[in-house]
Design a protein around this motif. Structure first.
Motif, PDB file in Angstrom:
ATOM      1  N   ARG A  99       0.827  -1.216   0.000  1.00  0.00           N
ATOM      2  CA  ARG A  99       0.000   0.000   0.000  1.00  0.00           C
ATOM      3  C   ARG A  99       0.858   1.261   0.000  1.00  0.00           C
ATOM      4  NH1 ARG A  99      -3.890  -1.157   5.009  1.00  0.00           N
ATOM      5  NH2 ARG A  99      -4.538   0.989   4.556  1.00  0.00           N
ATOM      6  N   ILE A 100       2.146   1.124   0.328  1.00  0.00           N
ATOM      7  CA  ILE A 100       3.067   2.264   0.318  1.00  0.00           C
ATOM      8  C   ILE A 100       3.627   2.367  -1.093  1.00  0.00           C
ATOM      9  CG2 ILE A 100       5.073   3.319   1.435  1.00  0.00           C
ATOM     10  CD1 ILE A 100       2.696   2.678   3.315  1.00  0.00           C
ATOM     11  N   THR A 101       3.025   3.202  -1.905  1.00  0.00           N
ATOM     12  CA  THR A 101       3.362   3.282  -3.322  1.00  0.00           C
ATOM     13  C   THR A 101       4.078   4.601  -3.644  1.00  0.00           C
ATOM     14  OG1 THR A 101       1.293   4.373  -3.949  1.00  0.00           O
ATOM     15  CG2 THR A 101       1.268   1.954  -3.834  1.00  0.00           C
ATOM     16  N   PRO A 102       4.749   4.669  -4.799  1.00  0.00           N
ATOM     17  CA  PRO A 102       5.390   5.928  -5.195  1.00  0.00           C
ATOM     18  C   PRO A 102       4.397   7.084  -5.324  1.00  0.00           C
ATOM     19  CG  PRO A 102       6.266   4.114  -6.491  1.00  0.00           C
ATOM     20  CD  PRO A 102       5.107   3.561  -5.716  1.00  0.00           C
ATOM     21  N   ASP A 103       3.147   6.772  -5.636  1.00  0.00           N
ATOM     22  CA  ASP A 103       2.123   7.827  -5.738  1.00  0.00           C
ATOM     23  C   ASP A 103       1.636   8.290  -4.366  1.00  0.00           C
ATOM     24  OD1 ASP A 103       2.195   7.745  -8.509  1.00  0.00           O
ATOM     25  OD2 ASP A 103       0.651   6.195  -8.613  1.00  0.00           O
ATOM     26  N   TYR A 104       1.897   7.485  -3.331  1.00  0.00           N
ATOM     27  CA  TYR A 104       1.451   7.824  -1.979  1.00  0.00           C
ATOM     28  C   TYR A 104       2.551   7.400  -0.997  1.00  0.00           C
ATOM     29  CZ  TYR A 104      -2.112   8.900   1.538  1.00  0.00           C
ATOM     30  OH  TYR A 104      -2.832   9.464   2.571  1.00  0.00           O
ATOM     31  N   PRO A 105       3.687   8.097  -1.024  1.00  0.00           N
ATOM     32  CA  PRO A 105       4.876   7.674  -0.279  1.00  0.00           C
ATOM     33  C   PRO A 105       4.810   8.004   1.213  1.00  0.00           C
ATOM     34  CG  PRO A 105       5.336   9.696  -1.450  1.00  0.00           C
ATOM     35  CD  PRO A 105       3.943   9.294  -1.857  1.00  0.00           C
ATOM     36  N   TRP A 106       5.586   7.241   1.989  1.00  0.00           N
ATOM     37  CA  TRP A 106       5.662   7.421   3.433  1.00  0.00           C
ATOM     38  C   TRP A 106       7.102   7.259   3.913  1.00  0.00           C
ATOM     39  CZ3 TRP A 106       1.289   7.728   6.900  1.00  0.00           C
ATOM     40  CH2 TRP A 106       0.038   7.674   6.257  1.00  0.00           C
ATOM     41  N   LYS A 107       7.369   7.842   5.070  1.00  0.00           N
ATOM     42  CA  LYS A 107       8.571   7.531   5.823  1.00  0.00           C
ATOM     43  C   LYS A 107       8.149   6.633   6.993  1.00  0.00           C
ATOM     44  CE  LYS A 107      10.959  11.808   4.572  1.00  0.00           C
ATOM     45  NZ  LYS A 107      11.622  13.070   5.033  1.00  0.00           N
ATOM     46  N   ILE A 108       9.043   5.731   7.400  1.00  0.00           N
ATOM     47  CA  ILE A 108       8.684   4.745   8.414  1.00  0.00           C
ATOM     48  C   ILE A 108       9.759   4.689   9.482  1.00  0.00           C
ATOM     49  CG2 ILE A 108       8.030   2.344   8.840  1.00  0.00           C
ATOM     50  CD1 ILE A 108       7.359   2.080   5.879  1.00  0.00           C
ATOM     51  N   ALA A 109       9.324   4.627  10.747  1.00  0.00           N
ATOM     52  CA  ALA A 109      10.254   4.537  11.870  1.00  0.00           C
ATOM     53  C   ALA A 109       9.696   3.551  12.892  1.00  0.00           C
ATOM     54  CB  ALA A 109      10.450   5.911  12.516  1.00  0.00           C
ATOM     55  N   GLY A 110      10.558   3.094  13.769  1.00  0.00           N
ATOM     56  CA  GLY A 110      10.065   2.234  14.837  1.00  0.00           C
ATOM     57  C   GLY A 110      11.161   1.599  15.656  1.00  0.00           C
ATOM     58  N   ASN A 111      10.832   1.352  16.910  1.00  0.00           N
ATOM     59  CA  ASN A 111      11.632   0.521  17.797  1.00  0.00           C
ATOM     60  C   ASN A 111      11.066  -0.888  17.631  1.00  0.00           C
ATOM     61  OD1 ASN A 111      12.998  -0.717  19.936  1.00  0.00           O
ATOM     62  ND2 ASN A 111      11.617   0.138  21.488  1.00  0.00           N
TER      63      ASN A 111
END
Length: 268
Positions: A99-111
């Motif tokens: 669901r994380i596509t180039p048309d709807y990009p996200w940054k992701i972080a986490g412990n």
């Protein structure tokens, strides 16, 4: 009038691999690795009590989505959510990263919980084509494997797979005292910079199978590994790729493995 004492924080659940970050300055360092901008859509995996969440909320962003498997912490994070934050009860190990596509990009972080970090990252880097940037806390040993170079003891299938999609950088080490409860080992924080589309493997399925075949026998020579694989198309693959069949898997570069997977796919 005396204010009621805050409710006690639930104990970390060993079954979920929970070790909660408690030092704000470390959370700020992790959040800063995302290179924040005002238009960012950010996902945090496993926010728990919210130390990293608060650091992410404090820096520029447009939206913050929290994926939390624990019922208590999902509800608590939604109760305290800022105007641009949404908490979702969700097992990130089963999240559909496509669901994380180039048309709807996200940054992701986490412990990331120690017991699920490797399979989660394996799926995420391959499926989240719209990943803009990543910042993750993992067990130190896993972090070393993610960033390992060929010819080292830590270099393996996870190293090659992840480095086929992103450029991981081991940023800093965090000791057990930064967590509640403290784990028995050190942790590592890494940043992920996605590779351009043209650098990603064209036949990821063949690459995945190849890595499993090779690194199940990492001390053996690739010529023998391929001959014993039961795959006829692999028998003379090292020679076709101009590789010495006496090399061991840990001596091959990421580019070598990608080239082998391309040749294998062409023979299918």
């Amino acid at each position: 009038m005396k204010q009621p004492a805050p409710a006690a924080q639930p104990a970390a659940k060993k079954s979920l691999g929970q070790h909660f970050l408690k030092h704000d300055h470390i959370c700020r360092r992790i959040a800063a690795l995302l290179l924040p901008e005002s238009g960012d859509r950010v996902i945090e995996i496993g926010p728990g009590p919210g130390a990293l969440t608060r650091a992410l909320e404090a820096q520029p962003h447009a939206r913050l989505l929290l994926l939390e498997k624990d019922n208590h912490w999902a509800a608590e994070r939604q109760r305290q959510a800022g105007t641009r934050t949404q908490a979702v009860l969700c097992d990130a190990l089963r999240f559909d990263w496509s669901r994380i596509t180039p048309d709807y990009p996200w940054k992701i972080a986490g412990n990331l919980p120690y017991n699920v970090a490797s399979p989660m990252l394996w799926d995420m880097v391959a499926q989240a084509r719209g990943l803009l940037r990543g910042a993750f806390m993992v067990q130190k040993e896993v972090g070393q494997r993610l960033a390992a170079r060929p010819g080292t003891a830590q270099y393996g299938a996870l190293s090659v797979w992840v480095q086929s999609f992103v450029s991981p950088r081991l940023e800093f080490i965090v000791g057990p005292g930064a967590f509640s409860p403290p784990p028995r080992v050190d942790s590592a924080v890494l940043s992920f910079t996605p590779l351009p589309p043209e650098a990603r493997p064209l036949h990821a399925d063949h690459l995945s199978r190849l890595l499993k075949i090779c690194f199940q026998q990492r001390r053996k020579q690739i010529g023998g590994i391929f001959r014993r694989s039961g795959e006829s198309a692999l028998q003379d693959l090292p020679q076709a790729a101009n590789l010495d069949p006496n090399l061991r898997p840990e001596q091959l570069s990421v580019a070598d493995f990608q080239n082998l997977s391309l040749l294998w796919a062409a023979r299918a």
